[in-house]
Design a protein around this motif. Structure first.
Motif, PDB file in Angstrom:
ATOM      1  N   THR A 138      67.237   1.775 -10.250  1.00 52.10           N
ATOM      2  CA  THR A 138      66.054   1.696  -9.390  1.00 52.10           C
ATOM      3  C   THR A 138      64.906   1.006 -10.117  1.00 52.10           C
ATOM      4  OG1 THR A 138      66.729   3.709  -8.269  1.00 52.10           O
ATOM      5  CG2 THR A 138      64.416   3.085  -8.039  1.00 52.10           C
TER       6      THR A 138
ATOM      7  N   HIS B 169      71.781  -0.160  -1.005  1.00 52.37           N
ATOM      8  CA  HIS B 169      71.141   1.130  -1.263  1.00 52.37           C
ATOM      9  C   HIS B 169      69.628   0.950  -1.070  1.00 52.37           C
ATOM     10  CE1 HIS B 169      69.724   4.485  -3.851  1.00 52.37           C
ATOM     11  NE2 HIS B 169      70.926   5.005  -3.712  1.00 52.37           N
TER      12      HIS B 169
ATOM     13  N   SER C  52      67.338   1.513  -2.875  1.00 52.63           N
ATOM     14  CA  SER C  52      66.657   1.011  -4.077  1.00 52.63           C
ATOM     15  C   SER C  52      66.784  -0.503  -4.220  1.00 52.63           C
ATOM     16  CB  SER C  52      67.118   1.738  -5.338  1.00 52.63           C
ATOM     17  OG  SER C  52      68.477   1.529  -5.516  1.00 52.63           O
TER      18      SER C  52
ATOM     19  N   ASN D 107      77.967   1.746  -2.331  1.00 55.84           N
ATOM     20  CA  ASN D 107      78.071   3.176  -2.632  1.00 55.84           C
ATOM     21  C   ASN D 107      78.525   3.980  -1.423  1.00 55.84           C
ATOM     22  OD1 ASN D 107      75.475   2.701  -1.372  1.00 55.84           O
ATOM     23  ND2 ASN D 107      74.958   4.807  -1.890  1.00 55.84           N
TER      24      ASN D 107
ATOM     25  N   ASP E  77      73.174  -5.588  -8.168  1.00 56.32           N
ATOM     26  CA  ASP E  77      73.031  -4.149  -8.347  1.00 56.32           C
ATOM     27  C   ASP E  77      74.400  -3.614  -8.774  1.00 56.32           C
ATOM     28  OD1 ASP E  77      73.092  -1.427  -8.044  1.00 56.32           O
ATOM     29  OD2 ASP E  77      72.088  -1.391  -6.089  1.00 56.32           O
TER      30      ASP E  77
ATOM     31  N   GLN F 192      77.218   0.851  -8.925  1.00 58.66           N
ATOM     32  CA  GLN F 192      78.542   1.399  -8.589  1.00 58.66           C
ATOM     33  C   GLN F 192      79.686   0.541  -9.121  1.00 58.66           C
ATOM     34  OE1 GLN F 192      78.951   4.331  -7.354  1.00 58.66           O
ATOM     35  NE2 GLN F 192      76.893   4.776  -6.611  1.00 58.66           N
TER      36      GLN F 192
ATOM     37  N   SER G 183      72.835   2.086 -14.111  1.00 59.10           N
ATOM     38  CA  SER G 183      72.241   3.370 -14.515  1.00 59.10           C
ATOM     39  C   SER G 183      73.129   4.076 -15.535  1.00 59.10           C
ATOM     40  CB  SER G 183      72.118   4.307 -13.314  1.00 59.10           C
ATOM     41  OG  SER G 183      71.259   3.762 -12.347  1.00 59.10           O
TER      42      SER G 183
ATOM     43  N   HIS H 287      73.342   7.354 -16.053  1.00 62.66           N
ATOM     44  CA  HIS H 287      73.938   8.618 -15.603  1.00 62.66           C
ATOM     45  C   HIS H 287      75.162   8.412 -14.717  1.00 62.66           C
ATOM     46  CE1 HIS H 287      72.507   8.759 -11.348  1.00 62.66           C
ATOM     47  NE2 HIS H 287      71.670   7.851 -11.806  1.00 62.66           N
ATOM     48  N   LYS H 288      75.314   7.212 -14.159  1.00 61.07           N
ATOM     49  CA  LYS H 288      76.500   6.953 -13.321  1.00 61.07           C
ATOM     50  C   LYS H 288      77.667   6.436 -14.163  1.00 61.07           C
ATOM     51  CE  LYS H 288      73.841   5.747  -9.193  1.00 61.07           C
ATOM     52  NZ  LYS H 288      73.963   6.914  -8.313  1.00 61.07           N
TER      53      LYS H 288
HETATM   54  N1  PLP Z   1      72.267   1.138  -6.161  1.00 62.71           N
HETATM   55  C1  PLP Z   1      73.379   1.748  -5.766  1.00 62.71           C
HETATM   56  C2  PLP Z   1      74.482   0.951  -5.148  1.00 62.71           C
HETATM   57  C3  PLP Z   1      73.512   3.128  -5.941  1.00 62.71           C
HETATM   58  O1  PLP Z   1      74.620   3.745  -5.536  1.00 62.71           O
HETATM   59  C4  PLP Z   1      72.450   3.850  -6.521  1.00 62.71           C
HETATM   60  C5  PLP Z   1      72.516   5.312  -6.659  1.00 62.71           C
HETATM   61  O2  PLP Z   1      73.237   5.992  -5.975  1.00 62.71           O
HETATM   62  C6  PLP Z   1      71.316   3.153  -6.935  1.00 62.71           C
HETATM   63  C7  PLP Z   1      71.258   1.801  -6.751  1.00 62.71           C
HETATM   64  C8  PLP Z   1      70.153   3.854  -7.584  1.00 62.71           C
HETATM   65  O3  PLP Z   1      70.522   4.342  -8.831  1.00 62.71           O
HETATM   66  P1  PLP Z   1      69.517   5.276  -9.657  1.00 62.71           P
HETATM   67  O4  PLP Z   1      69.107   6.368  -8.733  1.00 62.71           O
HETATM   68  O5  PLP Z   1      70.348   5.750 -10.807  1.00 62.71           O
HETATM   69  O6  PLP Z   1      68.384   4.417 -10.080  1.00 62.71           O
END
Ligand code: PLP
Length: 404
Positions: free
Chosen positions: A94, A122, A124, A174, A199, A202, A222, A224-225
């Protein structure tokens, strides 16, 4: 391919029971569980190394700086970037996207310019662009999808005009699990002289990433993913682009010299890293990446693909099942609805059987509108999931179907 039984021993949380049932964790798209080495790295750094990075002459500060900068190199190698100058630490996908939307629009976009997104983004990768669009009078154009959940590449080509300045699309959806043909998307944009942000939230956890081969201009993911800690993420940017962009935030670390008359900015990547970085997080993220690299991203990809195929087959056999996202190239995410059972009811009841899935719009409301639904149940897979867990999901769904 992978010894999943052994791998599972590295993730203590997978042994939990919830409501007396063994945990079946199928919410990996939201966040992944952490192997013991990652948690140990965090504990160890706080107990034995902790000191602020970059400015210290003392032993601990130098040690912490070393770990932080080694982490940058680990990430560079993992995504095959040319130089560590191209690896910017952020809070996550994000923040990485917000950084590009803000800095790129400030320096490279004027009123009437256009950005191309896709209908499966997403939030974001929508809202940051909307915010700058509103501020600067920029137009957002959207690549449509077909009913299988695949981007319509011919329609995408038609969206370009002489006002198109940037394309920003997800690598893997996602919600649908669609793996977009990003190499082709990037080539088409480059034919128009337009840069592309991918992005990778995923994709980076599941697919080997080579930013040089993709030739993307920016790539976000990210921590954490990807089995690392929360609060840390990465923005890759081609050096030539990062050089052109203005800083994102002001503060310590991102400057060379400051006076009240004039401030000069630091070199890459520090120009984009104002303030104390999450140096414990960066190191722990590198440990997570080393863990994945030892398993082999190709092996992870192959295993997860076969698990996804298996899950698709099992779920498709259930009467009344509607799966959203049946692209030819599909990864580790399965969204579904069953009969007229509400997604929230399904998710809540699966939870009672120990199965963790996600329900709702998955931060992709425009996609929900396109699909004509309010939300789905989403099972998202990892290499630590097994066919037995998929069987548990399928039989739980059948049980719930009878209840309704
Ligand atoms: N983009 C995609 C495709 C996502 O699945 C996600 C989170 O689920 C994000 C962006 C945002 O990730 P974060 O919340 O770790 O910044």
């Amino acid at each position: 391919m992978l010894n999943v039984e052994n791998i599972r021993k590295d993730f203590p949380i997978l042994n939990l029971s919830v409501y007396g049932k063994p945990l079946v964790y199928l919410d990996n798209g939201a966040t992944t569980q952490k192997p013991r080495v990652v948690v140990d790295a965090i504990t160890n750094e706080y107990y034995n190394v902790n000191a602020n990075v970059h400015r210290g002459v003392h032993f601990l500060s130098q040690k912490a700086t070393e770990l932080h900068e080694q982490a940058r190199e680990t990430i560079r190698a993992f995504i095959h970037a040319k130089s560590t100058s191209e690896i910017v630490f952020t809070r996550g996908t994000t923040e990485s996207i917000n950084l590009v939307a803000s800095c790129f629009s400030e320096s490279c976009m004027k009123e009437g310019d256009e950005v191309i997104l896709s209908s499966m983004e997403h939030h974001s990768n929508i809202v940051p662009w909307q915010m700058v669009a509103n501020r600067k009078g920029i137009r957002i154009k959207v690549i449509p999808i077909n009913d299988q959940g695949e981007l319509l590449v011919e329609d995408y080509k038609k969206l370009f005009t002489e006002r198109t300045r940037i394309v920003s699309v997800t690598h893997v959806s996602n919600v649908l699990g669609t793996v977009n043909p990003v190499k082709e998307i990037i080539r088409i944009a480059h034919d128009h002289g337009v840069p592309v942000l991918i992005d990778g939230a995923q994709s980076a956890p599941h697919i080997p990433i080579d930013v040089e081969e993709l030739d993307c201009d920016f790539f976000a993911f990210s921590g954490h993913k990807i089995y690392g800690p929360t609060g840390i993420g990465v923005l890759y940017g081609k050096e030539s682009w990062l050089d052109r962009l203005p800083p994102y935030q002001g503060g310590g670390e991102m400057i060379q010299h400051v006076s009240f008359e004039k401030t000069t900015y630091n070199e890459l990547p520090y120009k984009f890293e104002a303030g104390t970085p999450d140096y414990v997080g960066s190191h722990a993220l590198a440990v997570a990446i080393d863990y994945l690299s030892a398993l082999g991203m190709e092996n992870i990809h192959e295993y997860e693909r076969s698990l996804t195929d298996y899950a698709m087959k099992q779920l498709q056999q259930i009467e009344g099942m509607r799966i959203y996202g049946t692209a030819k190239d599909k990864d580790a995410v399965i969204s579904f609805l069953l009969g007229d059972i509400h997604h929230l009811d399904m998710g809540t009841l699966l939870d009672r059987l120990g199965i963790a899935v996600r329900t709702g719009h998955h931060c992709a409301e425009p996609l929900m509108h396109r699909l004509g639904i309010e939300g789905t149940v989403r099972a998202s897979l990892s290499f630590y999931n097994t066919r037995e867990e998929i069987d548990s999901l399928a039989s739980a769904i059948k049980r719930l179907k009878q209840m309704f």
